[in-house]
Design a protein around this motif. Structure first.
Motif, short mmCIF file in Angstrom:
data_model
loop_
_atom_site.label_atom_id
_atom_site.label_comp_id
_atom_site.label_asym_id
_atom_site.label_seq_id
_atom_site.Cartn_x
_atom_site.Cartn_y
_atom_site.Cartn_z
N UNK A 55 10.81 43.00 7.33
CA UNK A 55 11.76 43.57 8.30
C UNK A 55 13.09 42.80 8.31
N UNK A 56 13.03 41.50 8.07
CA UNK A 56 14.26 40.71 7.99
C UNK A 56 15.13 41.19 6.83
N UNK A 57 14.48 41.41 5.70
CA UNK A 57 15.21 41.90 4.52
C UNK A 57 15.78 43.29 4.79
N UNK A 58 14.94 44.17 5.33
CA UNK A 58 15.39 45.54 5.60
C UNK A 58 16.60 45.55 6.54
N UNK A 59 16.50 44.77 7.61
CA UNK A 59 17.56 44.75 8.62
C UNK A 59 18.85 44.14 8.06
N UNK A 60 18.71 43.11 7.24
CA UNK A 60 19.90 42.47 6.67
C UNK A 60 20.65 43.44 5.75
N UNK A 61 19.90 44.18 4.94
CA UNK A 61 20.54 45.15 4.04
C UNK A 61 21.15 46.29 4.86
N UNK A 62 20.40 46.76 5.86
CA UNK A 62 20.89 47.87 6.70
C UNK A 62 22.16 47.46 7.45
N UNK A 63 22.28 46.19 7.75
CA UNK A 63 23.49 45.69 8.42
C UNK A 63 24.73 46.00 7.59
N UNK A 64 24.59 45.88 6.27
CA UNK A 64 25.74 46.12 5.38
C UNK A 64 25.82 47.57 4.92
N UNK A 65 24.68 48.21 4.65
CA UNK A 65 24.69 49.53 4.00
C UNK A 65 24.28 50.66 4.92
N UNK A 66 23.79 50.34 6.10
CA UNK A 66 23.21 51.38 6.94
C UNK A 66 21.82 51.72 6.44
N UNK A 67 21.12 52.55 7.17
CA UNK A 67 19.77 52.92 6.78
C UNK A 67 19.85 53.94 5.66
N UNK A 68 19.13 53.72 4.55
CA UNK A 68 19.24 54.64 3.42
C UNK A 68 18.66 56.02 3.74
N UNK A 69 19.20 57.07 3.12
CA UNK A 69 18.76 58.44 3.37
C UNK A 69 17.25 58.64 3.21
N UNK A 70 16.65 57.95 2.24
CA UNK A 70 15.22 58.16 1.98
C UNK A 70 14.38 57.84 3.20
N UNK A 71 14.68 56.71 3.88
CA UNK A 71 13.85 56.35 5.00
C UNK A 71 14.17 57.21 6.23
N UNK A 72 15.42 57.73 6.29
CA UNK A 72 15.75 58.66 7.37
C UNK A 72 14.93 59.94 7.21
N UNK A 73 14.82 60.41 5.95
CA UNK A 73 14.01 61.60 5.68
C UNK A 73 12.56 61.38 6.10
N UNK A 74 12.07 60.18 5.76
CA UNK A 74 10.67 59.88 6.05
C UNK A 74 10.41 59.88 7.57
N UNK A 75 11.46 59.51 8.35
CA UNK A 75 11.28 59.45 9.81
C UNK A 75 11.47 60.81 10.48
N UNK A 76 12.07 61.74 9.73
CA UNK A 76 12.40 63.04 10.32
C UNK A 76 11.30 64.05 10.00
N UNK A 77 10.66 64.63 11.01
CA UNK A 77 9.63 65.64 10.71
C UNK A 77 10.26 66.88 10.10
N UNK A 78 9.58 67.54 9.18
CA UNK A 78 10.14 68.75 8.55
C UNK A 78 10.31 69.87 9.58
N UNK A 79 11.39 70.66 9.44
CA UNK A 79 11.64 71.74 10.39
C UNK A 79 10.78 72.97 10.05
#
Ligand code: MN
Length: 133
Positions: A109-133
Motif C-alpha cells: 500500500x505504501x508503494x501504491x500510494x506513493x505512485x498514486x501521489x504522482x500519477x493518480x489512480x490508474x484506470x485499470x484499478x478504477x475499472x476494477x472498483x467500478x461495478x459493471x452497469x
C-alpha cells in the motif's frame, strides 16, 4: 497503462515489484543495471521511475543526477526505493534529485500510494472498483 521504469538489481525484489505494479494497473519496464536504465529512460518515456540505490558499479544517486539533467526527463517523478535508513540519507536522496523515497522493506500500500501521489489512480484499478452497469 502508464509505464513505470523499475531500476533494481536484485531478481527477487524485481519480481515483487513487477507483480505489484501490474496488480496496481501499471506497465513495468525492467532495468537491472544503470546502463540499461539510462537507455530505457530515454527511449520509453516512462510516467515514473522507481530506482534502487545500491546497484552494481553505479549508485542510484548518480543515475538520478544524470536523468534529471535531461530536459525531457526532468519532470518525470523519480522515487528511490532503498534500505538506506541512516540519519541524513533522506536529505541525500532528495538533494541528488529524487522526488520521494520508499524504505525497504515496504508495504504494498505504501508503494501504491506513493505512485498514486504522482500519477493518480490508474484506470485499470478504477475499472476494477467500478461495478459493471
Ligand atoms: Mn540493489
Amino acid at each position: 497503462m502508464p509505464k513505470i521504469l523499475v531500476i533494481e538489481d536484485n531478481a527477487e525484489n524485481m519480481e515483487l515489484m513487477l507483480y505489484l505494479l501490474k496488480s496496481f494497473g501499471y506497465r513495468p519496464v525492467m532495468a537491472f543495471d544503470a546502463a540499461t536504465a539510462v537507455e530505457l529512460a530515454l527511449s520509453i518515456a516512462p510516467a515514473l521511475i522507481l530506482c534502487d540505490i545500491n546497484l552494481p558499479g553505479r549508485s542510484g544517486l548518480s543515475i538520478v543526477r544524470e536523468l534529471k539533467s535531461v530536459p525531457s526527463l526532468r519532470h518525470v517523478p523519480m522515487v528511490a526505493v532503498t534500505a538506506m535508513t541512516m540519519e541524513g540519507d533522506a536529505a541525500r536522496l532528495l538533494n541528488a534529485g529524487f522526488d520521494a523515497y520508499i524504505g525497504k522493506p515496504f508495504e504494498p500500500e505504501t508503494l501504491r500510494a506513493q505512485i498514486a501521489h504522482f500519477l493518480g489512480t490508474p484506470p485499470a484499478s478504477m475499472e476494477a472498483d467500478t461495478p459493471p452497469c
